[in-house]
Design an enzyme around this catalytic site. Structure first.
Site, mmCIF file in Angstrom:
data_model
loop_
_atom_site.group_PDB
_atom_site.id
_atom_site.type_symbol
_atom_site.label_atom_id
_atom_site.label_comp_id
_atom_site.label_asym_id
_atom_site.label_seq_id
_atom_site.Cartn_x
_atom_site.Cartn_y
_atom_site.Cartn_z
ATOM 1 C CB CYS A 58 -1.143 0.467 1.371
ATOM 2 S SG CYS A 58 0.029 0.350 2.701
ATOM 3 N N GLY A 59 1.875 1.054 -0.364
ATOM 4 C CA GLY A 59 3.205 2.045 0.113
ATOM 5 C C GLY A 59 3.667 2.118 1.478
#
Length: 313
Positions: free
Chosen positions: A279-280
């Site tokens: 997701c980062g």
């Protein structure tokens, strides 16, 4: 959640994206997107590559409990980041035991990023975990300036996770994480990543240097399989997410998590059908810096065009 066991939930301090501000001198490649960078005042831990390689070689075959004990001694400002997945719960249980073993040692607090879109079963698990481990402090960080889904969607619209996935990841996960690191002056974190989870995690070492965020990441159960993690949870009666018994193995937000079928990878239920595995918060930040830069450019263009439109009217 049991408020006496956790710090005050943080929703403050808008990111550069929210304010529409951007440091033109920031390096996109570095991932630093504003003068209010989360790493500006972090304590420094200096590890040369030969030293890091040596540590990883020594830690590779150590038991997870010994890795935790060693890292608690070695690293200052050490925290555990967790979404209360199985691996994180095992780590938490071990850390609780170590805290009782050495009550005068520096504590390892928890950091939980509450995106506001977790399953209700996850929030129920957080309560049970706090009841089970009253000696562990929990810090909760939410998206900036909002406290619930209604406020979030009033600001960004409905289903931001579909309409602008990059923006959602930034405001719900990456910016709160950066704020947590800054507010708590985090220098090192325990994570729940394991090689058996596959993808980009397949070759991670025990200790990593996240130079973009300015922290050390430690993966104490890096060599464990899902079966080993589940066996520990069962043996030590560690509370776990009820969704596990319904076919979920890796659990994140409800809108991007689904059960996995027999034979599928552990994280196959995350962002199913998309070319995405993280997701980062564990990726390089460059794409987020680029996103902010592009967003700032569009805002500047819109602002420049506004007076011209007014004159024409």
């Amino acid at each position: 959640m049991a408020s006496e066991q956790k710090s005050q939930t943080s929703t403050r301090a808008s990111s550069p994206k929210l304010d529409g501000k951007f440091d033109d001198n920031a390096s996109v490649d570095s991932g630093f997107a504003s003068a209010n960078s989360s790493t500006a005042n972090l304590p420094l831990i200096s590890l040369t590559k030969p030293h890091l390689d040596h540590l990883n070689k020594q830690l590779e075959n150590m038991e997870a409990l010994d890795i935790l004990r060693f890292c608690k001694t070695l690293f200052p400002n050490l925290f555990q980041t967790t979404a209360f997945g199985l691996t994180g719960l095992v780590t938490l249980d071990m850390l609780s035991k170590l805290a009782k073993e050495s009550p005068d040692a520096a504590p390892v607090d928890l950091i939980f990023l509450d995106t506001l879109y977790h399953f209700k079963e996850t929030y129920a698990l957080v309560d049970r975990v706090q009841e089970r481990y009253p000696n562990i402090r929990l810090h909760v960080f939410k998206p900036a300036d909002v406290s619930n889904v209604e406020e979030f969607e009033a600001l960004y619209g409905e289903k931001l996770y579909e309409t602008s996935e990059e923006l959602y990841d930034w405001v719900a996960k990456v910016e709160p994480q950066n704020r947590a690191y800054q507010d708590l002056k985090v220098a090192a974190v325990f994570t729940g990543r394991r090689r058996s989870q596959g993808g980009a995690r397949g070759s991670i070492p025990v200790i990593e240097l996240d130079e973009e965020r300015g922290i050390v990441k430690i993966n104490p159960l890096v060599n464990w399989s899902f079966q080993q993690v589940k066996a520990y949870v069962d043996e030590h009666q560690v509370p776990y997410n009820e969704l596990l018994d319904r076919g979920y193995k890796s659990i994140g937000d409800w809108h991007s998590t689904s059960p996995v079928a027999a034979g599928e990878d552990e994280r196959a239920g995350r962002w199913k059908g998309k070319n995405k595995t993280e997701c980062g918060i564990h990726n390089k930040q460059s794409r987020y810096a680029q996103f902010l830069a592009e967003n700032a450019r569009k805002q500047a263009q819109a602002a420049a065009a506004a007076p011209a439109e007014t004159v024409q009217a």
